[in-house]
Design a protein around this motif. Structure first.
Motif, short mmCIF file in Angstrom:
data_model
loop_
_atom_site.label_atom_id
_atom_site.label_comp_id
_atom_site.label_asym_id
_atom_site.label_seq_id
_atom_site.Cartn_x
_atom_site.Cartn_y
_atom_site.Cartn_z
N ILE A 31 0.84 -1.19 0.00
CA ILE A 31 0.00 0.00 0.00
C ILE A 31 0.89 1.26 0.00
N GLY A 32 2.16 1.05 0.20
CA GLY A 32 3.10 2.17 0.12
C GLY A 32 3.53 2.72 1.47
N MET A 33 2.95 2.17 2.55
CA MET A 33 3.32 2.68 3.87
C MET A 33 4.27 1.71 4.53
N CYS A 34 5.44 1.61 3.93
CA CYS A 34 6.37 0.57 4.34
C CYS A 34 6.77 0.69 5.81
N TYR A 35 6.74 1.91 6.35
CA TYR A 35 7.16 2.10 7.74
C TYR A 35 6.14 1.53 8.72
N LEU A 36 4.97 1.12 8.23
CA LEU A 36 3.95 0.54 9.11
C LEU A 36 3.77 -0.96 8.90
N GLU A 37 4.59 -1.54 8.01
CA GLU A 37 4.45 -2.98 7.76
C GLU A 37 4.89 -3.77 8.99
N PRO A 38 4.35 -4.97 9.16
CA PRO A 38 3.26 -5.61 8.43
C PRO A 38 1.90 -4.96 8.69
N ILE A 39 1.13 -4.81 7.61
CA ILE A 39 -0.19 -4.20 7.68
C ILE A 39 -1.24 -5.27 7.40
N VAL A 40 -2.28 -5.30 8.20
CA VAL A 40 -3.35 -6.29 8.01
C VAL A 40 -4.71 -5.57 8.00
N ASP A 41 -5.51 -5.87 7.00
CA ASP A 41 -6.88 -5.33 6.93
C ASP A 41 -7.87 -6.39 7.38
N PHE A 42 -8.88 -5.97 8.10
CA PHE A 42 -9.99 -6.87 8.40
C PHE A 42 -11.25 -6.31 7.74
N ILE A 43 -11.95 -7.15 7.00
CA ILE A 43 -13.21 -6.70 6.41
C ILE A 43 -14.32 -7.54 7.02
N ARG A 44 -15.15 -6.89 7.80
CA ARG A 44 -16.23 -7.62 8.46
C ARG A 44 -17.34 -7.92 7.47
N ASP A 45 -18.24 -8.80 7.87
CA ASP A 45 -19.28 -9.23 6.95
C ASP A 45 -20.18 -8.06 6.52
N ASP A 46 -20.28 -7.03 7.37
CA ASP A 46 -21.10 -5.87 6.97
C ASP A 46 -20.32 -4.90 6.06
N GLY A 47 -19.09 -5.28 5.70
CA GLY A 47 -18.33 -4.47 4.75
C GLY A 47 -17.40 -3.45 5.40
N THR A 48 -17.50 -3.24 6.71
CA THR A 48 -16.60 -2.26 7.33
C THR A 48 -15.18 -2.81 7.37
N LYS A 49 -14.25 -1.88 7.18
CA LYS A 49 -12.86 -2.29 7.10
C LYS A 49 -12.04 -1.59 8.17
N THR A 50 -11.18 -2.36 8.83
CA THR A 50 -10.26 -1.77 9.80
C THR A 50 -8.85 -2.19 9.43
N THR A 51 -7.93 -1.22 9.50
CA THR A 51 -6.55 -1.52 9.14
C THR A 51 -5.68 -1.49 10.38
N TYR A 52 -4.93 -2.58 10.58
CA TYR A 52 -4.00 -2.66 11.71
C TYR A 52 -2.58 -2.59 11.19
N VAL A 53 -1.72 -1.92 11.97
CA VAL A 53 -0.35 -1.73 11.50
C VAL A 53 0.67 -2.28 12.49
N TYR B 280 -3.85 -1.02 18.09
CA TYR B 280 -3.04 -1.44 16.93
C TYR B 280 -3.58 -0.88 15.61
N GLU B 281 -4.64 -0.09 15.70
CA GLU B 281 -5.25 0.42 14.47
C GLU B 281 -4.37 1.47 13.81
N MET B 282 -4.54 1.60 12.50
CA MET B 282 -3.75 2.62 11.80
C MET B 282 -4.10 4.01 12.33
N PRO B 283 -3.09 4.79 12.76
CA PRO B 283 -3.36 6.11 13.32
C PRO B 283 -4.02 7.03 12.28
N GLU B 284 -4.78 7.99 12.81
CA GLU B 284 -5.52 8.91 11.95
C GLU B 284 -4.59 9.65 10.97
N VAL B 285 -3.43 10.09 11.46
CA VAL B 285 -2.52 10.86 10.58
C VAL B 285 -2.09 10.03 9.38
N ASP B 286 -1.94 8.74 9.60
CA ASP B 286 -1.50 7.90 8.49
C ASP B 286 -2.64 7.65 7.50
#
Ligand SMILES: Cc1cc2nc3c(=O)[nH]c(=O)nc-3n(C[C@H](O)[C@H](O)[C@H](O)COP(=O)(O)O)c2cc1C
Ligand code: FES
Lengths: 582, 176
Positions: free
Chosen positions: A42-64, A87-93
């Protein structure tokens, strides 16, 4: 629920495989209902490993910055429908992503690059379908002309012009070649695209081939990118199965196939005529142009060579219209450009922004500024062919012409940020060392000229610079620029010329005062101990590999400067800031 | 094929003496031997099989592909990927690209050399490690970076680099 792990080379290097192994084991052991999928960078190498969770209702949360342990905690929380905010991706990012305009990178870090269905779901292969079924080749070239797309490989030549030249060239056999050699050390835009969205490159090549009347494509990938080769092979196979590559594509009489050729490690093979020689199994030596590859290229047949990122923009342009692309940017630079932001930068990674933003926007707004809040000194753009832009020109627009006026170039997109601890003479020496090693040796100006320049620069950084060295460098530089056979030699002196232009005082300090203010040139620094600050802890003496430090416990220590090899171990081991470097 | 029976004979003897089993390369030669422009691919496959490109093998490839030995050697020495000497079990590719340079890759090299007791380009006497400098592995945002047998290690410090190598060495010692 779906869990997506970012697995570009950078993510894997940061431990993404360990995260997904651990997660899969945990899911299996506990019989959980979670699909694990993969995506590119995704281009944010300084936050790797990055994992996305997509819940069944479609909402997505990104953890870094996920690791093999906390992933279990995250899974537990997600299963309860709760976001584990720590562990969630900070707002600034998140904002950092929102500030970008992603065209070439539109699917990178979003889709699974190994599943063609995900590319298709994002409108993939719709553009080639539109071309083949609704547009003539001339109309395709016209659309690219309207877009103002220029080559992203470095030279910035209008893409439509090259396509048109290849289309008009005599002959029925024509080749569509993708330059995935990405030789600029410090740049990885193409790697990210190849690993993260290989189908976008294939589709771009398909459209180019249709426009030019070509039936065979080759992707020349550097051998250092094994993962890119794996993903491209998968993508080609899937596209063949779906009939996007092969005979009579979309029922038309347009047929096209692509194969991959792995490079073997030579920077000069990024130059198009050298690339062709290498494709033919020869030493990768460039030749004089003309004839241009559009007339006489691979196996002497008309050939078109474009960069990975150039091709990655094409399908978007066809679907959204050339005007949408040219609406972004400046009068002479259209669309967006991907940059690889590295060096002394807080948030290194890939960014894609519209042309016309400033260097400052990229480094400070998106890149978060300089590591450890040190002073920004310069940014190198265009790698060994480019030059540095000093801090006081940080408001320079990202635009082919404006950048060229500074002595740097847009280049392929490498931006290596330097701070006050970087020695600019050493940087110039570093680049000349690179080009000197990579010179193919065919023309004497490049082969010997870069060698002589390197010798002078080495002399200066070794503390043996002489009066007249700067002038000698300048005159050699101009001679090599005007007489070298290919782009490698013609641009090799640029890093030297720009550092002299903006940091002449540093050269003079090295030569006349025998000082390196950045403390990088070993022969020009000395280590001493401040007797007032030294507590006599003996740590430095114990760490000194050559026994140059003497002193007794609780008494100030002394460095024997004759014995000192300037390795810096005392400096890094001292807890009291007592070691002085000058 | 442009070779005379003499050099074919000499080549066969040299290969036998060097203990090189050319049958391993036969599938590659069957596939690419007659395809124009495939020399680099053949050399890549050969290196994959034998670990490096011994001179006897280069001569053999020249005969089998109808090329002059000088041309094959010329191509093999042009590209950084090709090795004419055997390498250790672990090939350490230390990045000396721009981003890694700016972030201190030289200190990493010094540390690795200290840990291994060899210089860049050399192999340890036990045949375990070879250290090679390379220019950019494409993981610049994690610089300084090195790759050992395909695995990438990022954000190196001298101490971290040393401990990665020490771990590999310990693993080998255990295995024995
Ligand atoms: C020494 C040298 C190295 C180059 N390396 C690359 C490279 O790694 N990737 C690339 O796309 N273009 C590289 N180029 C530029 C290519 O010659 C060519 O201009 C480009 O691939 C054309 O594609 P574009 O019009 O899409 O930019 C290099 C040029 C020179 C002179
Ligand atoms: S400069 Fe070292 S990985 Fe790119």
């Amino acid at each position: 629920m779906k869990m997506i792990v970012g697995k570009g080379s950078c993510g894997i290097a940061a431990g993404a495989n360990k995260v997904s192994d651990s997660a899969e084991q945990y899911i299996k052991d506990n019989n959980l209902d979670i699909d694990v999928s993969v995506t590119g960078c995704i281009g944010m190498c300084y936050l790797e490993p990055i994992v996305d969770f997509i819940r069944d209702d479609g909402t997505k949360t990104t953890y870094v910055l996920v690791n093999a342990e906390n992933i279990k905690e995250i899974i537990d929380s997600e299963l309860k429908g709760e976001t584990l905010t720590k562990y969630e991706m900070p707002e600034v990012d998140k904002q950092r992503l929102e500030k970008q305009t992603r065209i070439a990178l539109r699917n990178c870090g979003v889709i699974n690059p190994e599943h063609i269905e995900e590319y298709i779901a994002k409108g993939g292969y719709k553009a080639i379908e539109k071309c083949v079924t609704e547009m003539t080749p001339e109309e395709v070239i016209e659309e690219i002309k309207v877009s103002g797309l220029a080559g992203r490989g470095g030279a910035g030549f209008p893409t439509w012009f090259k396509w048109n030249a290849a289309r008009s060239a005599q002959g029925t056999k024509k080749y569509t070649i993708c330059n995935a050699d990405e030789g600029d050390p410090g740049a990885f835009m193409d790697r990210a695209v190849l690993e993260g969205d290989p189908h976008a490159v294939l589709e771009g090549m398909l459209i180019g081939a249709y426009a030019m009347g070509s039936d065979e494509g080759v992707i020349y990938v550097r051998a250092e990118y094994p993962l890119a080769i794996v993903r491209l092979n998968i993508a080609i196979k899937q596209a063949e199965e779906k009939g996007f590559l092969g005979d009579n594509i979309f029922g038309s009489n347009f047929s096209f196939r692509i194969r991959i050729k792995a490079g073997a490690g030579a920077f000069v093979c990024g130059e198009e005529t050298a690339l062709i020689a290498s494709l033919e199994g020869e030493r990768g030596m460039p030749r004089l142009k003309p004839p241009f590859p559009a007339n006489k290229g691979y196996w002497q047949k008309p050939s078109n060579i474009n960069n990975v990122e150039t091709y990655a923009n094409v399908a978007w342009i066809i679907l959204n219209g050339g005007k949408a692309f040219s609406a972004m940017g400046t009068p002479n630079s259209k669309g967006t450009k991907v940059f690889a932001l590295t060096g002394k930068i807080k948030k290194g990674g890939l960014v894609e922004i519209p042309m016309g933003a400033t260097v400052k926007d990229v480094i400070f707004d998106i890149g978060g500024g300089i590591k450890e809040d040190r002073a920004f000194k310069a940014v190198q753009m265009g790698g060994p062919s480019g030059g540095c832009i000093p801090a006081d020109l940080v408001d320079t627009l990202i635009d082919y012409k404006t950048l060229a006026a500074t002595g740097a170039i847009m280049g392929s997109g490498g931006m290596v940020v330097m701070d006050e601890t970087t020695c600019m003479v050493d940087m110039a020496r570093f680049f000349l060392d690179f080009t000197c090693k990579e010179s193919c040796g065919k023309c004497i100006h490049c082969r010997l000229g870069t060698k002589r320049m390197l010798e002078i620069l080495t002399r200066i950084t070794d503390g043996e610079g002489k009066d007249g060295d700067i002038e000698l460098l300048e005159s050699l530089a101009l001679n090599i620029k005007s007489s070298a056979l290919c782009g490698l030699g013609q641009t090799a002196p640029n890093p030297v010329l720009t550092t002299i232009r903006y940091f002449r005082n540093e050269y003079e300090d090295h030569i006349y005062k025998k000082k390196c203010t950045a403390h990088q040139c070993k022969n020009l620094v000395s280590y001493t101990i401040d007797a007032d600050k030294c507590k006599g802890c003996t740590l430095c003496a114990r760490n000194c590999p050559v026994g140059a430090i003497s002193g007794t416990v609780k008494n100030p220590h002394v460095i024997d400067t004759d014995k000192c090899i300037k390795c810096g171990k005392c400096l890094s081991s001292c807890n009291f800031g007592a070691v002085i470097v000058d | 094929m442009s070779s005379c029976c003499n050099c074919a004979q000499a080549s066969a003897e040299a290969l036998q003496k060097a203990g090189i089993d050319v049958t391993l390369l036969q599938p590659t030669l069957d596939k690419y031997g007659a395809v124009e422009g495939s020399l680099i691919t053949i050399l890549q496959n050969a290196q994959e099989i034998y670990g490096y490109l011994p001179i006897e093998l280069l001569n053999y490839i020249a005969i089998k592909t109808g090329n002059k030995p000088a041309k094959v050697l010329g191509v093999a020495t042009f590209y950084a990927q090709f090795r004419l000497q055997p390498v250790g079990k672990y090939l350490i590719m230390l990045c000396q690209g721009t981003a890694c340079h700016v972030n201190g890759s030289e200190a990493i090299e010094t540390a690795i050399c200290e840990e291994l007791g060899v210089k860049e380009g050399e192999t340890t006497p036990d045949g375990l490690f070879t250290l090679n400098n390379v220019a950019c592995l494409g993981c610049c945002s994690l610089s300084p970076v090195m790759m050992i047998n395909g695995e990438t290690y990022g954000s190196l410090t001298p101490a971290k680099a040393k401990s990665i190598i020490a771990d590999l060495r310990a693993k080998e010692a255990e295995g024995k």
